[in-house]
Write a protein that holds these residues in place. Sequence first.
Motif, short mmCIF file in Angstrom:
data_model
loop_
_atom_site.label_atom_id
_atom_site.label_comp_id
_atom_site.label_asym_id
_atom_site.label_seq_id
_atom_site.Cartn_x
_atom_site.Cartn_y
_atom_site.Cartn_z
N TYR A 490 0.84 -1.21 0.00
CA TYR A 490 0.00 0.00 0.00
C TYR A 490 0.88 1.25 0.00
O TYR A 490 0.66 2.19 -0.79
N LYS A 494 1.22 3.90 -2.97
CA LYS A 494 0.80 5.28 -2.63
C LYS A 494 1.89 6.28 -3.03
O LYS A 494 1.60 7.36 -3.55
N SER A 497 1.71 6.72 -6.73
CA SER A 497 0.50 7.48 -7.07
C SER A 497 0.69 8.97 -6.81
O SER A 497 0.31 9.81 -7.65
N GLU A 536 -9.63 -1.04 -9.90
CA GLU A 536 -10.83 -0.50 -9.26
C GLU A 536 -10.53 0.73 -8.40
O GLU A 536 -11.34 1.65 -8.31
N THR A 537 -9.35 0.74 -7.75
CA THR A 537 -9.03 1.83 -6.82
C THR A 537 -7.53 1.98 -6.67
O THR A 537 -6.79 1.00 -6.78
N ASN A 538 -7.09 3.22 -6.44
CA ASN A 538 -5.68 3.47 -6.17
C ASN A 538 -5.33 3.22 -4.70
O ASN A 538 -4.16 3.17 -4.34
N ASN A 539 -6.36 3.09 -3.86
CA ASN A 539 -6.15 2.86 -2.43
C ASN A 539 -6.50 1.41 -2.11
O ASN A 539 -7.67 1.07 -1.94
N VAL A 542 -8.98 0.06 0.78
CA VAL A 542 -10.45 0.08 0.71
C VAL A 542 -10.98 -0.96 -0.27
O VAL A 542 -12.20 -1.07 -0.47
N ALA A 543 -10.08 -1.73 -0.88
CA ALA A 543 -10.50 -2.72 -1.87
C ALA A 543 -11.26 -3.87 -1.21
O ALA A 543 -10.91 -4.32 -0.12
#
Length: 623
Positions: A490, A494, A497, A536-539, A542-543
């Motif tokens: 993560y 991050k 990103s 689905e998500t860059n974080n 929260v997946a």
Amino acid sequence: MIYVMGVSGCGKTTIGKLLAEEFKLPFFDGDDFHPKNNIKKMSEGKPLNDADREGWLQILNKLAVAQFQDKGCVIACSALKESYRTILNSNLESNVKWVYLNGTFNEIYSRVSKRKNHFMPPELLKSQFEILETPRNCIEVCITKTPLEIIKTIKDSMKSKFGLFGLGVMGKSLCRNLAKNGFEISMFNRHVDGVEENVAINFKNEFKELSEAQPFDTISDFVNSLQTPRKIMLMVNAGKIIDLVIDDLLPHLSEGDILIDGGNSNYKKTKERAGYLKSKNIHFIGAGVSGGEEGALKGPSIMPGGDKEVYKMVAPFLNAISAKDKNNLPCCTYIGPEGSGHFVKMVHNGIEYAEMQLLAEVYDILRTNGNNPSEIAAILEGWQSSANSYLLEITVAILQKKEGNDWLVEKIMDKAGNKGTGNWATIATAELGVPSSLISSALFARYTSFYKEDRVKLEEIYGAKNSQKLKLTNNQVLEAYQFARIINHYQGIKLISEASKAYNWELNLSEIARVWTNGCIIKSMLMQDLVEVLKETNNILVAKKIEPQLKKFKPSINKVVSECVLNELAISCFSESVNSFNAYTTANSPANLIQAQRDYFGAHTYQRVDDETGVFYHTKWNN
């Protein structure tokens, strides 16, 4: 060894002589070696058959072999069938270049009709076309070009398509990889009397796949051996050496040539070098290459950054030599502009630092619980079904390795080195204001390990650590390890990103994860999952796929960290993973006090939770 072939009248003799002049080689016309019976037969208008040609071809082959043992030669010979060419190639292996002069029947018949005093009448030309088998893997040139144009085409075609500068461990492996994939390459290594002599040619002679590679220890000859625009990959140590190499190459390069830095260069320096070379009309690609010696040979993960149109020119080479993902797609992709490729490789290495430190901490926990290296290896093997990775696999192999009756790992000094990328990643995370704390914790753990003498002295002062077994199950250690790995990934993702936003790189995080699924040091089952998660998500926290795992593993990480702290066992990355997760998942942190302190002594102001306008306030605290 060059054979110039084609039907009679295509211009073999003319082109052969010009080629021999160009390359300073002897020239031989195959027609001069025909037995009298063959000449008589053709003069009578009778075509030669295979039996007629066999003895003639063998004579030419003996001539070629003898000449090749000296310096080579150029031979003009019709060589119309593949079986004829097999005879001519005998004992020359792959050291032959075939030039095929191609033209239509009418074009060549017109030429043959104008020849005077030649033993073969024009009427036999049809029989040659009837048995002609177009050669494979040849330099094919149309005879409608002028002789000088034909020579230029042949010369360009005989040049290498790709150059590799620097024959260290990685450079050599990449050369072999390129050659195995069918690329014609030139290889360069510097010449230093008594230190590095004939490195390239000795390397070529060591491996069969390099039989057609061109070895050099002179820069000008190396550069001139390449087709334009030249594509040269630099595999030398990062830092000042890259700049010195660029300065050495520049006088020999032409506008539009491409340099690829395949080392672990700092992304900021890559951006600077690209700008400098652009002013010289030379293109520059910064390509991160992961996988070590074995990966470079069998297929690494490659992360190229720079101008996208320039990347497209080198993509066929990089894609071919890279590892392949589960869908057989190359683990190589265009990362983004400027130094983004080297930035992503830097973060890759930062994640790698933390992954290695986590395994070291697992090893420490399990040995504290009384397991010897072989027993630890067996435990880790059991983890592979749920948490496998390249680093886990090699850790098992390391722990199993013995020297005599002793485990080799126990004889290795506990001082871990580093080559700079972890340092750069830590600096980058600080500069960008991103809390990628596991990378810095892993780096500082290595720094701490290097102070061996201090550690020995301080243990004498403060006493040895508690050696009693920890109240932990192997499954709790596994779940804590899985938890910490998710947090590590993560934080690394991050960092990429946030850099993408800060530098306007527009990086594709899922695609980056995909090229990390094979060929690289951090390939793992988790990385396979992240390819889909990051669509689905860059974080990833929260997946939907990650959330239940973290909730499941959280009790174990809490237990492992608390047990280790109570028993005075250093676990910097395990503890940091849970600390950072607790911070990430706390809505109201104590940072309000820090901001009040800053305002008190520095008038740095603060925002209020009861004012949604975002206005900044300042208080005179000592009134």
